[in-house]
Write a protein that holds these residues in place. Structure first.
Motif, PDB file in Angstrom:
ATOM      1  N   ARG A   3      26.376  51.523  23.883  1.00 10.49           N
ATOM      2  CA  ARG A   3      26.780  50.104  24.275  1.00 10.49           C
ATOM      3  C   ARG A   3      27.511  50.623  25.361  1.00 10.49           C
ATOM      4  O   ARG A   3      28.015  51.928  26.104  1.00 10.49           O
ATOM      5  N   SER A   4      28.344  49.390  26.040  1.00  2.79           N
ATOM      6  CA  SER A   4      28.207  49.483  27.610  1.00  2.79           C
ATOM      7  C   SER A   4      29.425  48.542  27.352  1.00  2.79           C
ATOM      8  O   SER A   4      30.030  47.412  26.814  1.00  2.79           O
ATOM      9  N   PHE A   5      30.555  49.105  28.368  1.00  3.34           N
ATOM     10  CA  PHE A   5      31.785  48.124  29.042  1.00  3.34           C
ATOM     11  C   PHE A   5      32.702  47.276  28.007  1.00  3.34           C
ATOM     12  O   PHE A   5      32.816  46.198  27.370  1.00  3.34           O
ATOM     13  N   ILE A   6      32.976  47.935  27.079  1.00  8.36           N
ATOM     14  CA  ILE A   6      34.227  48.101  26.114  1.00  8.36           C
ATOM     15  C   ILE A   6      35.293  48.289  26.571  1.00  8.36           C
ATOM     16  O   ILE A   6      36.001  48.424  27.609  1.00  8.36           O
ATOM     17  N   SER A   7      35.602  47.286  26.280  1.00  6.20           N
ATOM     18  CA  SER A   7      37.083  45.969  26.557  1.00  6.20           C
ATOM     19  C   SER A   7      38.040  46.167  25.015  1.00  6.20           C
ATOM     20  O   SER A   7      38.136  46.114  24.502  1.00  6.20           O
ATOM     21  N   LEU A   8      39.225  46.311  25.758  1.00  9.32           N
ATOM     22  CA  LEU A   8      40.445  46.198  24.743  1.00  9.32           C
ATOM     23  C   LEU A   8      41.486  44.953  25.304  1.00  9.32           C
ATOM     24  O   LEU A   8      41.680  45.038  26.507  1.00  9.32           O
ATOM     25  N   THR A   9      42.923  44.777  24.555  1.00  7.94           N
ATOM     26  CA  THR A   9      43.936  43.742  24.842  1.00  7.94           C
ATOM     27  C   THR A   9      44.244  44.585  24.387  1.00  7.94           C
ATOM     28  O   THR A   9      44.990  44.853  23.042  1.00  7.94           O
ATOM     29  N   GLY A  10      45.792  45.164  24.881  1.00 10.61           N
ATOM     30  CA  GLY A  10      47.209  45.998  24.773  1.00 10.61           C
ATOM     31  C   GLY A  10      48.249  44.691  24.127  1.00 10.61           C
ATOM     32  O   GLY A  10      47.833  43.340  25.527  1.00 10.61           O
ATOM     33  N   LYS A  11      49.059  44.677  23.477  1.00  5.49           N
ATOM     34  CA  LYS A  11      50.165  43.568  23.297  1.00  5.49           C
ATOM     35  C   LYS A  11      50.884  43.643  23.167  1.00  5.49           C
ATOM     36  O   LYS A  11      51.504  44.871  22.084  1.00  5.49           O
ATOM     37  N   LEU A  12      52.205  43.880  23.434  1.00  2.00           N
ATOM     38  CA  LEU A  12      53.126  44.179  23.617  1.00  2.00           C
ATOM     39  C   LEU A  12      54.158  43.189  23.242  1.00  2.00           C
ATOM     40  O   LEU A  12      54.731  42.139  22.894  1.00  2.00           O
ATOM     41  N   TYR A  13      55.523  43.770  21.810  1.00  2.00           N
ATOM     42  CA  TYR A  13      56.154  43.128  20.810  1.00  2.00           C
ATOM     43  C   TYR A  13      58.209  43.540  20.905  1.00  2.00           C
ATOM     44  O   TYR A  13      57.696  44.135  20.767  1.00  2.00           O
ATOM     45  N   ALA A  14      57.696  41.996  21.410  1.00 10.31           N
ATOM     46  CA  ALA A  14      60.225  41.894  21.665  1.00 10.31           C
ATOM     47  C   ALA A  14      60.720  41.817  20.004  1.00 10.31           C
ATOM     48  O   ALA A  14      59.051  42.006  19.251  1.00 10.31           O
ATOM     49  N   LYS A  15      61.814  41.825  19.931  1.00  7.78           N
ATOM     50  CA  LYS A  15      62.264  41.868  18.105  1.00  7.78           C
ATOM     51  C   LYS A  15      61.256  40.728  17.765  1.00  7.78           C
ATOM     52  O   LYS A  15      61.225  39.677  18.483  1.00  7.78           O
ATOM     53  N   GLU A  16      61.750  40.639  16.165  1.00  8.59           N
ATOM     54  CA  GLU A  16      60.881  39.669  15.596  1.00  8.59           C
ATOM     55  C   GLU A  16      59.821  39.135  15.879  1.00  8.59           C
ATOM     56  O   GLU A  16      58.876  38.039  16.157  1.00  8.59           O
ATOM     57  N   LYS A  17      59.245  39.936  16.110  1.00  9.69           N
ATOM     58  CA  LYS A  17      57.385  39.975  16.553  1.00  9.69           C
ATOM     59  C   LYS A  17      56.998  39.081  17.900  1.00  9.69           C
ATOM     60  O   LYS A  17      56.387  38.354  17.383  1.00  9.69           O
ATOM     61  N   VAL A  18      58.545  39.026  18.273  1.00 12.58           N
ATOM     62  CA  VAL A  18      58.071  38.337  19.592  1.00 12.58           C
ATOM     63  C   VAL A  18      56.907  38.526  20.826  1.00 12.58           C
ATOM     64  O   VAL A  18      57.197  40.235  20.963  1.00 12.58           O
ATOM     65  N   LEU A  19      55.504  37.701  21.057  1.00  9.44           N
ATOM     66  CA  LEU A  19      54.849  38.394  21.878  1.00  9.44           C
ATOM     67  C   LEU A  19      55.099  38.541  23.048  1.00  9.44           C
ATOM     68  O   LEU A  19      55.141  37.323  23.698  1.00  9.44           O
ATOM     69  N   ALA A  20      55.557  39.460  23.867  1.00  9.29           N
ATOM     70  CA  ALA A  20      55.997  40.088  25.186  1.00  9.29           C
ATOM     71  C   ALA A  20      55.119  39.569  26.737  1.00  9.29           C
ATOM     72  O   ALA A  20      55.103  39.334  27.377  1.00  9.29           O
ATOM     73  N   GLN A  21      54.024  41.055  25.836  1.00  6.05           N
ATOM     74  CA  GLN A  21      53.096  40.937  27.297  1.00  6.05           C
ATOM     75  C   GLN A  21      51.938  40.766  26.535  1.00  6.05           C
ATOM     76  O   GLN A  21      51.805  41.890  25.380  1.00  6.05           O
ATOM     77  N   THR A  22      50.564  40.949  27.329  1.00  3.87           N
ATOM     78  CA  THR A  22      48.883  40.980  27.223  1.00  3.87           C
ATOM     79  C   THR A  22      48.741  41.916  28.357  1.00  3.87           C
ATOM     80  O   THR A  22      48.986  41.543  29.161  1.00  3.87           O
ATOM     81  N   GLU A  23      47.639  42.538  27.987  1.00  8.58           N
ATOM     82  CA  GLU A  23      47.184  43.718  29.090  1.00  8.58           C
ATOM     83  C   GLU A  23      45.966  43.327  28.336  1.00  8.58           C
ATOM     84  O   GLU A  23      45.241  44.401  27.716  1.00  8.58           O
ATOM     85  N   ASN A  24      44.726  43.020  29.409  1.00  5.84           N
ATOM     86  CA  ASN A  24      43.023  43.641  29.129  1.00  5.84           C
ATOM     87  C   ASN A  24      42.576  44.781  30.079  1.00  5.84           C
ATOM     88  O   ASN A  24      43.119  44.858  31.462  1.00  5.84           O
ATOM     89  N   ILE A  25      41.971  45.243  29.588  1.00  6.82           N
ATOM     90  CA  ILE A  25      41.684  46.432  29.961  1.00  6.82           C
ATOM     91  C   ILE A  25      40.402  46.949  29.880  1.00  6.82           C
ATOM     92  O   ILE A  25      39.563  46.849  28.853  1.00  6.82           O
ATOM     93  N   PHE A  26      39.499  47.792  31.079  1.00  3.47           N
ATOM     94  CA  PHE A  26      38.100  48.514  29.901  1.00  3.47           C
ATOM     95  C   PHE A  26      38.432  49.728  29.718  1.00  3.47           C
ATOM     96  O   PHE A  26      39.586  50.960  30.525  1.00  3.47           O
ATOM     97  N   ALA A  27      37.957  50.613  28.453  1.00  2.00           N
ATOM     98  CA  ALA A  27      37.878  51.515  27.807  1.00  2.00           C
ATOM     99  C   ALA A  27      37.201  52.333  29.415  1.00  2.00           C
ATOM    100  O   ALA A  27      36.555  52.452  30.046  1.00  2.00           O
ATOM    101  N   GLY A  28      37.369  53.418  28.759  1.00  3.33           N
ATOM    102  CA  GLY A  28      36.755  55.344  30.331  1.00  3.33           C
ATOM    103  C   GLY A  28      37.487  55.066  30.267  1.00  3.33           C
ATOM    104  O   GLY A  28      37.160  56.670  31.718  1.00  3.33           O
ATOM    105  N   ASN A  29      38.777  54.419  30.838  1.00  2.00           N
ATOM    106  CA  ASN A  29      39.827  55.108  32.718  1.00  2.00           C
ATOM    107  C   ASN A  29      41.088  55.277  31.918  1.00  2.00           C
ATOM    108  O   ASN A  29      41.269  55.580  30.887  1.00  2.00           O
ATOM    109  N   PHE A  30      41.114  56.515  32.696  1.00  2.00           N
ATOM    110  CA  PHE A  30      42.235  57.675  31.925  1.00  2.00           C
ATOM    111  C   PHE A  30      43.399  57.864  33.756  1.00  2.00           C
ATOM    112  O   PHE A  30      42.559  58.717  34.512  1.00  2.00           O
ATOM    113  N   LEU A  31      44.151  57.725  33.347  1.00  2.00           N
ATOM    114  CA  LEU A  31      45.500  58.261  35.261  1.00  2.00           C
ATOM    115  C   LEU A  31      46.170  59.644  34.247  1.00  2.00           C
ATOM    116  O   LEU A  31      46.289  59.050  33.299  1.00  2.00           O
TER     117      LEU A  31
END
Length: 134
Positions: free
Chosen positions: A44-72
């Motif tokens: 497989r190539s170009f594996i992608s993911l989405t991360g989501k941050l939630y505030a209290k009461e499960k309110v979606l606060a932020q979303t980030e889309n990235i590709f796997a394999g990158n590390f800082l």
């Protein structure tokens, strides 16, 4: 007609951790790290993911889309400007092309970075959103 596989059904996440890092220019960052495993029978190539941050009461606060394999490193996360950080995480080939031709049962690292954090950050999720068969 068969079901079209969107490319995430057999890619799993594991060893997921999170931490805060203070960036010299962008303030406090929330960093999620982990690994993905290709459980497909083919590469497989170009594996992608989405991360989501939630505030209290499960309110979606932020979303980030990235590709796997990158590390800082922590040093990079502390010193790089945020535009450069996000640009690195958008490299669909991954560092040294490790997000291309991931072998069956192969693991590659994942990193998702959030800035401008909500004050009442409560939880996070990450999910695989796609990959391409080789």
């Amino acid at each position: 007609t068969g079901v079209i596989d969107p490319g995430y059904l057999k890619i799993t996440t594991h060893d997921v951790r999170s931490k805060f890092i203070d960036n010299n220019k962008g303030g406090r960052l929330f960093v999620i790290t982990g690994e993905v495993t290709n459980e497909y029978p083919n590469q497989r190539s170009f594996i992608s993911l989405t991360g989501k941050l939630y505030a209290k009461e499960k309110v979606l606060a932020q979303t980030e889309n990235i590709f796997a394999g990158n590390f800082l490193s922590d040093i990079d996360l502390t010193q790089m400007d945020l535009a450069s950080v996000y640009q690195r995480l958008q490299n669909k080939n991954g560092d040294n092309n490790i997000n291309k031709g991931v072998k069956p049962m192969g693991n590659i690292p994942v990193m998702i970075v959030f800035s401008d954090l909500p004050e009442d950050l409560a939880e996070f999720t990450i999910e695989v959103t796609g990959s391409v068969a080789e």
